[in-house]
Design an enzyme around this catalytic site. Structure first.
Site, PDB file in Angstrom:
ATOM      1  CB  SER A 100      -0.953  -0.083   1.198  1.00  0.00           C
ATOM      2  OG  SER A 100      -2.011   0.832   1.064  1.00  0.00           O
ATOM      3  CG  ASP A 216      -7.038  -2.617  -3.757  1.00  0.00           C
ATOM      4  OD1 ASP A 216      -5.969  -3.161  -3.457  1.00  0.00           O
ATOM      5  OD2 ASP A 216      -7.453  -1.581  -3.201  1.00  0.00           O
ATOM      6  CG  HIS A 271      -6.081  -1.983   0.048  1.00  0.00           C
ATOM      7  ND1 HIS A 271      -5.160  -1.934  -0.981  1.00  0.00           N
ATOM      8  CD2 HIS A 271      -5.530  -1.289   1.077  1.00  0.00           C
ATOM      9  CE1 HIS A 271      -4.108  -1.223  -0.603  1.00  0.00           C
ATOM     10  NE2 HIS A 271      -4.306  -0.832   0.647  1.00  0.00           N
TER      11      HIS A 271
END
Ligand SMILES: *[C@@H]1O[C@H](CO)[C@@H](O)[C@H](O)[C@H]1NC(C)=O
Ligand SMILES: *[C@@H]1O[C@H](CO)[C@@H](O)[C@H](O)[C@H]1NC(C)=O
Ligand SMILES: *[C@@H]1O[C@H](CO)[C@@H](O)[C@H](O)[C@H]1NC(C)=O
Ligand SMILES: *[C@@H]1O[C@H](CO)[C@@H](O)[C@H](O)[C@H]1NC(C)=O
Ligand SMILES: *[C@@H]1O[C@H](CO)[C@@H](O)[C@H](O)[C@H]1NC(C)=O
Length: 290
Positions: A100, A216, A271
């Site tokens: 990330s 995601d 995610h």
């Protein structure tokens, strides 16, 4: 006497083998995502050590929790020094993985410290081309609205947050270029007055691995994880159709022509699961650690 000599020779041989990486794998440095810390990356660390026994892993503890929202350049300078120090201890080179926001910090470190000795870099669902999405915004700023937050982020104050540094509003590109102190520079969209090019640190990689996927839910557009982004009319362009690639602004085209960019588009991963899902680690991360 003979025995001693033999031992010395053996020691020399062992050193030779180690320093040439014949035995064991090169160390792995891991940079965590926003609002978490190094603990959040423990599943990946454990799995790497299970599959590649003896691998040294350095999971960076800096800028955990709320401090992960501090400006990108501040984090890059400090974590970059850590990575340079670790690299210096392992002349054979190291591997780098960022998840990330951590993957964007990692990538900018490679550019800012081009003398690094990172071999392979793995970007795990990171907003490499920027971010423009409500879900991501609301992780930190639940009261702000995606369409108008540019008023805050594209200001001197807004640039004091990491998210403001890579907020890339397709409807307010002139303000993005004017105010953003980070992303347009590391993406070669804005030239530095002194002529610095953030290119050499990327083109020297053995492999650049870009992992992301359509489910995601947080990285928006998800293609940003592979350097894709909104074009002028908000259709999403792949990396290869964007000017960052066509002009080879940061070396993506160079790497690609040498077949050093590997993209993995993995459906079905939200995610928050990229760093938890063992299949992802086994299929798309571990094969690139050498
Ligand atoms: C690691 O994986 C286990 C399941 O194997 C899961 O329960 C856990 O939440 C994961 N994450 C961390 C940080 O341990
Ligand atoms: C150019 O400017 C950038 C950003 O301010 C800085 O990081 C870099 O060190 C400078 N390069 C030179 C050669 O002065
Ligand atoms: C949007 O832009 C892309 C690339 O510039 C182009 O291929 C596409 O036809 C455009 N779409 C519309 C609806 O204008
Ligand atoms: C992107 O480029 C490829 C060729 O490299 C082309 O086939 C495709 O139509 C392009 N897509 C857009 C949206 O421009
Ligand atoms: C991990 O990802 C794979 C797809 O790559 C998926 O099939 C599997 O269900 C996922 N596992 C978990 C626990 O979410």
């Amino acid at each position: 006497m003979r025995n001693k000599l033999y031992n010395l020779k053996l020691l020399f041989l062992v050193n030779l083998v180690y320093s040439h990486g014949v035995v064991g794998y090169n160390p792995v440095v891991i940079i965590h995502g926003v609002l978490t810390g190094s603990d959040s990356m423990s599943n990946i660390s454990k799995r790497i050590q299970e599959m590649h026994p003896g691998t040294e892993i350095y999971s960076i503890p800096r800028y955990a929790g709320w401090s992960s929202l501090e400006p990108m350049w501040r984090q890059i300078e400090e974590i970059g020094e850590d990575i340079m120090a670790i690299g210096a201890a392992f002349p054979g080179g190291i591997n780098l993985l960022g998840y990330s926001q951590g993957g964007l910090i990692a990538r900018a470190i490679l550019q800012r410290f081009p003398e690094h000795n990172v071999r392979n870099f793995i970007s795990l669902s990171s907003p490499q081309a920027g971010q423009y999405g409500t879900k991501f915004l609301h992780l930190f700023f639940p009261d702000l609205v995606c369409e108008t937050v540019y008023e805050l982020f594209y200001s001197k104050i807004g640039q004091h947050t990491s998210v403001g540094n890579y907020w890339n509003d397709p409807f307010h590109q002139e303000l993005y270029f004017q105010y953003s102190e980070f992303l347009p520079l590391v993406n070669g969209e804005k030239k530095l007055v002194n002529g610095t090019q953030y290119k050499d640190g990327l083109t020297k990689l053995k492999k650049l691995v870009l992992i992301g996927g359509p489910d995601d839910g947080v990285i928006t557009p998800w293609q940003s994880s592979q350097f894709g982004y909104f074009g002028d009319n908000t259709t999403i362009l792949d990396m290869r159709n964007r000017s960052i690639y066509e002009t080879d602004a940061i070396g993506l085209k160079t790497l690609d022509k040498l077949k050093k960019i590997i993209t993995h588009t993995v459906p079905g991963i939200p995610h928050s699961m990229w760093h938890e899902n063992q299949t992802v680690t086994d299929l798309y991360i571990i094969p690139y650690l050498d």
